[in-house]
Design a protein around this motif. Structure first.
Motif, PDB file in Angstrom:
ATOM      1  N   LEU A 168      52.719  46.814  -4.059  1.00 21.95           N
ATOM      2  CA  LEU A 168      54.007  46.466  -3.450  1.00 21.95           C
ATOM      3  C   LEU A 168      54.004  46.795  -1.959  1.00 21.95           C
ATOM      4  N   PRO A 169      54.285  45.816  -1.112  1.00 21.12           N
ATOM      5  CA  PRO A 169      54.252  46.034   0.334  1.00 21.12           C
ATOM      6  C   PRO A 169      55.519  46.736   0.820  1.00 21.12           C
ATOM      7  N   HIS A 170      55.496  47.097   2.116  1.00 24.56           N
ATOM      8  CA  HIS A 170      56.723  47.579   2.743  1.00 24.56           C
ATOM      9  C   HIS A 170      57.578  46.356   3.057  1.00 24.56           C
ATOM     10  N   VAL A 171      58.846  46.364   2.649  1.00 25.54           N
ATOM     11  CA  VAL A 171      59.714  45.227   3.008  1.00 25.54           C
ATOM     12  C   VAL A 171      61.016  45.754   3.613  1.00 25.54           C
ATOM     13  N   VAL A 173      65.167  45.548   4.038  1.00 28.21           N
ATOM     14  CA  VAL A 173      66.276  45.180   3.168  1.00 28.21           C
ATOM     15  C   VAL A 173      67.027  44.000   3.784  1.00 28.21           C
ATOM     16  N   THR A 174      67.276  43.006   2.957  1.00 26.47           N
ATOM     17  CA  THR A 174      68.011  41.829   3.407  1.00 26.47           C
ATOM     18  C   THR A 174      68.596  41.152   2.182  1.00 26.47           C
ATOM     19  N   LYS A 175      69.568  40.260   2.383  1.00 25.88           N
ATOM     20  CA  LYS A 175      70.137  39.551   1.243  1.00 25.88           C
ATOM     21  C   LYS A 175      69.197  38.402   0.860  1.00 25.88           C
ATOM     22  N   THR A 184      56.556  38.338  -4.420  1.00 21.80           N
ATOM     23  CA  THR A 184      56.724  39.786  -4.547  1.00 21.80           C
ATOM     24  C   THR A 184      57.831  40.320  -3.627  1.00 21.80           C
ATOM     25  N   VAL A 185      57.782  39.896  -2.365  1.00 15.94           N
ATOM     26  CA  VAL A 185      58.762  40.390  -1.404  1.00 15.94           C
ATOM     27  C   VAL A 185      60.179  40.001  -1.832  1.00 15.94           C
ATOM     28  N   ALA A 186      60.351  38.743  -2.243  1.00 21.07           N
ATOM     29  CA  ALA A 186      61.683  38.285  -2.662  1.00 21.07           C
ATOM     30  C   ALA A 186      62.156  39.053  -3.903  1.00 21.07           C
ATOM     31  N   CYS A 187      61.245  39.349  -4.806  1.00 22.71           N
ATOM     32  CA  CYS A 187      61.608  40.131  -6.010  1.00 22.71           C
ATOM     33  C   CYS A 187      62.083  41.532  -5.629  1.00 22.71           C
ATOM     34  N   MET A 188      61.364  42.159  -4.689  1.00 24.00           N
ATOM     35  CA  MET A 188      61.749  43.521  -4.280  1.00 24.00           C
ATOM     36  C   MET A 188      63.086  43.504  -3.545  1.00 24.00           C
ATOM     37  N   GLN A 189      63.247  42.503  -2.688  1.00 19.15           N
ATOM     38  CA  GLN A 189      64.509  42.438  -1.931  1.00 19.15           C
ATOM     39  C   GLN A 189      65.682  42.192  -2.867  1.00 19.15           C
ATOM     40  N   VAL A 192      66.557  45.497  -4.711  1.00 20.27           N
ATOM     41  CA  VAL A 192      67.254  46.500  -3.896  1.00 20.27           C
ATOM     42  C   VAL A 192      68.644  45.993  -3.492  1.00 20.27           C
ATOM     43  N   PHE A 193      68.720  44.734  -3.055  1.00 25.79           N
ATOM     44  CA  PHE A 193      70.025  44.230  -2.606  1.00 25.79           C
ATOM     45  C   PHE A 193      71.037  44.207  -3.758  1.00 25.79           C
ATOM     46  N   TRP A 194      70.676  43.498  -4.851  1.00 21.73           N
ATOM     47  CA  TRP A 194      71.648  43.382  -5.943  1.00 21.73           C
ATOM     48  C   TRP A 194      71.796  44.691  -6.687  1.00 21.73           C
ATOM     49  N   GLY A 195      70.733  45.488  -6.693  1.00 24.41           N
ATOM     50  CA  GLY A 195      70.823  46.819  -7.295  1.00 24.41           C
ATOM     51  C   GLY A 195      71.877  47.659  -6.594  1.00 24.41           C
ATOM     52  N   TYR A 196      71.874  47.649  -5.256  1.00 24.37           N
ATOM     53  CA  TYR A 196      72.839  48.474  -4.520  1.00 24.37           C
ATOM     54  C   TYR A 196      74.252  47.906  -4.549  1.00 24.37           C
TER      55      TYR A 196
END
Ligand SMILES: Nc1ncnc2c1ncn2[C@@H]1O[C@H](COP(=O)(O)OP(=O)(O)O)[C@@H](O)[C@H]1O
Ligand SMILES: CC(C)(COP(=O)(O)O)[C@@H](O)C(=O)NCCC(=O)O
Ligand SMILES: [K+]
Length: 257
Positions: A168-171, A173-175, A184-189, A192-196
């Motif tokens: 997993l890379p460093h990404v 935070v964005t919507k 991968t990046v879109a999955c992580m974002q 975090v976004f919808w999680g928060y």
């Protein structure tokens, strides 16, 4: 001029006021090794760049990092010939004392946010502050901080994913465009976004149910506007809430000293 200093675990913000008038704000990373001389070189250069003459007569500090306070005190003594008020120390009065378990150390940023929110809105408020940690501060009808919630911060969560998982890379935070990420990046974002968004929704809802009175929700910290794009999370967003709280506590001490 009044200098308000807000040291978080990630960033340190200086804000200068001339009476009630806001003059300037400067941000640097929080590092406990930074000396008084280093602070002054940084601050005076930025003030000069803006063409503002330094004329500091009062300083108030809130720091969630106890170790940085020593050098900030030296800064005040050496360069401003003033003794700072330090939120959370016995000689810094609060407009309303917190009501928490005996012996509990409340983060000074949370006391400051509570004072700022009460001054602007009156009581029965939840302050959500997106800092290194995401904090929820419950402010009672009389302005007292009466507890809250501490959740891991947004950037901390992203950093933890990157550190713990080899692929997993460093990404940033964005919507994300969609909830279902297709890389991968879109999955992580999305996580975090919808999680928060979910964290804020769920925790404010549960606080409201437990508090049994209507409450306003005020969002603060640089990431509040981003999360407000996800759903209606806040009644107000006030990025300057912590700085406003520092001016409120300073004024209170000047009037009651
Ligand atoms: N406007 C913003 N956009 C994106 N990230 C931000 C913004 N403001 C702050 N952050 C990030 O949020 C984290 C916490 O910031 P900050 O509010 O300065 O924390 P603290 O008060 O705990 O030092 C930091 O990692 C920072 O980079
Ligand atoms: C929860 C905090 C780490 C948040 O700090 P920040 O994200 O602003 O750096 C800070 O308020 C703190 O250290 N609090 C002490 C424990 C408490 O408030 O109950
Ligand atoms: K903070």
């Amino acid at each position: 001029m009044l200098l308000c200093i807000d040291c978080g675990n990630t960033n340190t913000v200086f804000a200068v006021w001339d009476g009630a008038e806001f003059v300037a704000t400067f941000r640097t990373s929080t590092e406990h090794q930074r000396t008084a001389d280093q602070y002054y070189v940084w601050f005076s250069q930025l003030m000069e760049h803006r063409g503002i003459r330094i004329d500091i007569h009062g300083v108030i500090i809130s720091s969630t990092v106890p170790r940085v306070v020593f050098n900030l005190r030296v800064l005040c003594d050496r360069y401003f010939a003033t003794r700072p008020l330090v939120v959370g120390k016995p000689d810094c009065l609060l407009p309303t004392a917190p009501r928490v378990d005996p012996g509990t150390q409340v983060g000074p940023d949370r006391l400051v946010n509570s004072a700022g929110a009460y001054d602007r809105h009156g009581g029965d408020i939840i302050v959500v502050d997106f800092g290194t940690a995401t904090t929820f501060d419950v402010v009672a009808h009389d302005g007292a901080y009466v507890g809250g919630v501490i959740a891991p911060g947004v950037n901390l969560s992203l950093e933890a994913l990157h550190m713990a998982a080899a692929a997993l890379p460093h990404v940033d935070v964005t919507k994300p465009q969609k909830v279902i990420g297709t890389n991968t990046v879109a999955c992580m974002q999305s996580g975090v976004f919808w999680g928060y968004v979910g964290v804020v929704q769920s925790i404010t809802e549960r606080i409201r149910a437990e508090y049994e009175k209507p409450m306003r929700v005020v969002g603060t910290g640089g990431l509040a506007p981003l999360f407000a794009q996800g759903d209606v999370l806040f009644d107000d967003i006030e990025e300057d809430l912590t700085m406003h709280g520092l001016t409120v506590i300073h004024r209170y001490n000047m009037e009651h000293a």
